[in-house]
Write a protein that holds these residues in place. Sequence first.
Motif, PDB file in Angstrom:
ATOM      1  N   ALA A 168       0.837  -1.210   0.000  1.00 49.42           N
ATOM      2  CA  ALA A 168       0.000   0.000   0.000  1.00 49.42           C
ATOM      3  C   ALA A 168       0.871   1.260   0.000  1.00 49.42           C
ATOM      4  O   ALA A 168       0.559   2.237  -0.701  1.00 49.42           O
ATOM      5  CB  ALA A 168      -0.931  -0.009   1.211  1.00 49.42           C
ATOM      6  N   VAL A 169       1.948   1.236   0.779  1.00 52.98           N
ATOM      7  CA  VAL A 169       2.852   2.398   0.811  1.00 52.98           C
ATOM      8  C   VAL A 169       3.490   2.597  -0.565  1.00 52.98           C
ATOM      9  O   VAL A 169       3.520   3.710  -1.107  1.00 52.98           O
ATOM     10  CB  VAL A 169       3.937   2.213   1.906  1.00 52.98           C
ATOM     11  N   ASP A 170       3.970   1.496  -1.152  1.00 52.29           N
ATOM     12  CA  ASP A 170       4.592   1.566  -2.477  1.00 52.29           C
ATOM     13  C   ASP A 170       3.584   2.083  -3.509  1.00 52.29           C
ATOM     14  O   ASP A 170       3.905   2.925  -4.360  1.00 52.29           O
ATOM     15  CB  ASP A 170       5.091   0.165  -2.860  1.00 52.29           C
ATOM     16  N   VAL A 202      -6.156   5.107   2.141  1.00 58.84           N
ATOM     17  CA  VAL A 202      -7.171   4.289   2.833  1.00 58.84           C
ATOM     18  C   VAL A 202      -6.636   2.857   3.022  1.00 58.84           C
ATOM     19  O   VAL A 202      -6.820   2.251   4.081  1.00 58.84           O
ATOM     20  CB  VAL A 202      -8.496   4.270   2.028  1.00 58.84           C
ATOM     21  N   TRP A 203      -5.952   2.359   2.025  1.00 57.25           N
ATOM     22  CA  TRP A 203      -5.388   0.993   2.088  1.00 57.25           C
ATOM     23  C   TRP A 203      -4.359   0.900   3.219  1.00 57.25           C
ATOM     24  O   TRP A 203      -4.320  -0.098   3.957  1.00 57.25           O
ATOM     25  CB  TRP A 203      -4.763   0.652   0.734  1.00 57.25           C
ATOM     26  N   ILE A 204      -3.550   1.942   3.374  1.00 54.59           N
ATOM     27  CA  ILE A 204      -2.557   1.956   4.466  1.00 54.59           C
ATOM     28  C   ILE A 204      -3.277   1.857   5.817  1.00 54.59           C
ATOM     29  O   ILE A 204      -2.921   1.040   6.677  1.00 54.59           O
ATOM     30  CB  ILE A 204      -1.688   3.234   4.396  1.00 54.59           C
ATOM     31  N   VAL A 205      -4.325   2.687   5.977  1.00 50.83           N
ATOM     32  CA  VAL A 205      -5.076   2.690   7.246  1.00 50.83           C
ATOM     33  C   VAL A 205      -5.691   1.310   7.491  1.00 50.83           C
ATOM     34  O   VAL A 205      -5.601   0.753   8.602  1.00 50.83           O
ATOM     35  CB  VAL A 205      -6.173   3.787   7.221  1.00 50.83           C
ATOM     36  N   ILE A 206      -6.287   0.746   6.435  1.00 48.97           N
ATOM     37  CA  ILE A 206      -6.956  -0.562   6.603  1.00 48.97           C
ATOM     38  C   ILE A 206      -5.929  -1.666   6.886  1.00 48.97           C
ATOM     39  O   ILE A 206      -6.193  -2.574   7.686  1.00 48.97           O
ATOM     40  CB  ILE A 206      -7.833  -0.872   5.366  1.00 48.97           C
ATOM     41  N   SER A 207      -4.757  -1.569   6.289  1.00 45.90           N
ATOM     42  CA  SER A 207      -3.705  -2.568   6.574  1.00 45.90           C
ATOM     43  C   SER A 207      -3.285  -2.489   8.043  1.00 45.90           C
ATOM     44  O   SER A 207      -3.106  -3.519   8.705  1.00 45.90           O
ATOM     45  CB  SER A 207      -2.478  -2.335   5.683  1.00 45.90           C
TER      46      SER A 207
END
Lengths: 160, 516
Positions: A26-28, A56-61
């Motif tokens: 997600a970060v990448d 949003v993906w970072i938060v959900i991860s």
Amino acid sequence: MLGVLQRLPAKNRGRLIIAGIGLLVAVDYTVASYKIGLGTLANTKAGMFPFFAGLVWIVISILTGVEALNHKYADGSIATPRDRLRVVLLFALAVVAMTVLLAFLGQYITASLFGVVTVRLLGEKSWIKTFVYGVGIGVVLSYLFMGPLGVILPTGPFGW
Amino acid sequence: MHGVLEGFQTAISPQLLLAAFIGCFAGTLVGVLPGIGSTAGAALVVPLTYTLSPTASLTMIASIYAGSMYGGSTTSVLMNMPGEASSVVATIDGYQMARKGRAGAALSVMAVGSFIAGTVGLILVSGFAPLFANVSLKFGPQDYFALAAGGLVVLARMSGGSAMSGLFPMMIGIALATVGQDAISGTNRFTFGHYQMALGIDLVPVAVGVYGLSELIFLLEDKTTGGKVIAPKMRELWPTRQEWRRSFAPWFRGSFIGFIFGLLPGPSGTLSSFASYRMERAVSKHRDELGTGAVEGIAGPEAANNSAAIGALVPVMSLGVPFSATLAVMISAMIAQGITPGPLLVTQHPDVFWGVVVAMYIGNVMLLVLNLPLVGIWVSILRLPQRVLLPCIAVVSVIGAYGLRESYIDVYVLLACGVMGYVLRKFDFSMASLVVGLVLGPLIEKNFREGLTLSHGSMSYFVSSPFSLVVWIVVALLVFWKLFSRFFRKGKGTSIGPTGDVERDAEIIEAAAADS
């Protein structure tokens, strides 16, 4: 950190690792979106939506990782039964080999080879039946799709 | 009513009837066979429908959907193994009926229930779909964004398991949807220099990978696969007078419950069958017999999950928003045919809209007429050995992925998604939100960017209409209420409802039935 991991049930440990991999991807993804170009909020460019989606993906991860540390999941075996491991791995390998060989040998030969290997692998004792079933699967399915259904599939060195 | 009659005129053509027949047959086959499932089955058919007319193509996919549910329930009754999550409930009383020698009657009750649900669903669709379409004509980007993004979040949350079990895969689906050429600026995104990637990641290899290919590995791991099949005799197919009488009210109750669930985001087939079972436990005169082979336990839930399938067509066709993985495949097929689903479909392509709705109904009639006499064939297929079945499924999956665009990249996507699906499913993640996220991603992005442009970059625009505000409040309540209650209770919930885990669901329902 390792101690925490070891104390967790297998399912939680697995989900924590998946969350960690998800976070890295997600970060990448978010950085790559930023590099594509965000534009402004009033005049968005191609990177804007993926950038927000990445955040949003970072938060959900992270939340998936937090949940893995706290949650009690339904019981269920994670490991493949030892006596099935060989079959599972060889079948997976045969599928990978089929996708690689498809480009070189064409649909008919590849599907027939795959059929023979997997029919034998999955427990057929007789070699005659193995060849009949295996080649039958490859030829009949390939003909059905390439013939009546008109699907274009790779042809091998012999043109079929 | 005029639309329904027009639909019948369109649907009763040799090509559409043939498409409905092939779809029902293939769908039942897919439902009966372990390892494919309705989503992967429908996805595999998509490339084959490109040469058909749009209506015939959608009819075939809709029939596969209906057929797969019937097929899934057939294995529930004959083997105590649900082919689909929505067929879990059918294992309880259906299998008990089979053990008492009433398997044929159970299958007939299911088939007639599907037909009645189809009739009720058709009447309700003819009222609801134009209403939805008219209302949605007034929608702006903020409303569509709320509907698509909010609906997806609710689906992810309701798909079963813990809070993040659906949300994490949802983000993977949305991220995959951004791969390829940006529709607005033409910029390539995340293509890694491969020109074929500019076309984006197609739904077919993803759906077949995460549902089909990964399931093959699960089947290989499971030594218990291939349980005893109870084969019904032809003379046992006709239910007794008492069974007919006891099925009548549950069929209608289930049909109405199913239709309402079909309109909502979430796994409507599964939820509605559970809700219908609970309804029967509450109101049936024979509630004490539920769990021991009561016909009400199969009549209501089966009608409910079929009616939900028809109800779910309303948001798909009139709003362009699918709330299940199989319907996401249908949207993908529509787009491939050059048809944009949404409110204008009802007015611009009424032949497609009503043709598909009526074809689904005709599909249910075909299930009734064809599948009961063919029960012997389904039993034979259930007895096919794994060593023949699994190679066939693997070969068809690869053919389906390559044949889509004649691209090896699709085959590699299939493999990657097979591995990803296996790992995520192993750890209880739900795959429906990934597939629906992939389909809804472009719609969400389009409305997000349009909204920002129209509002000159104001984020408050996305809650500026009453509809969007209400949708986001409902979404927030559903998501956060469950999230916090889970954290506080540390996951010790025992309420009756689908968890996304078929075995767990069956245990819960069985325990509930035992309690009653």
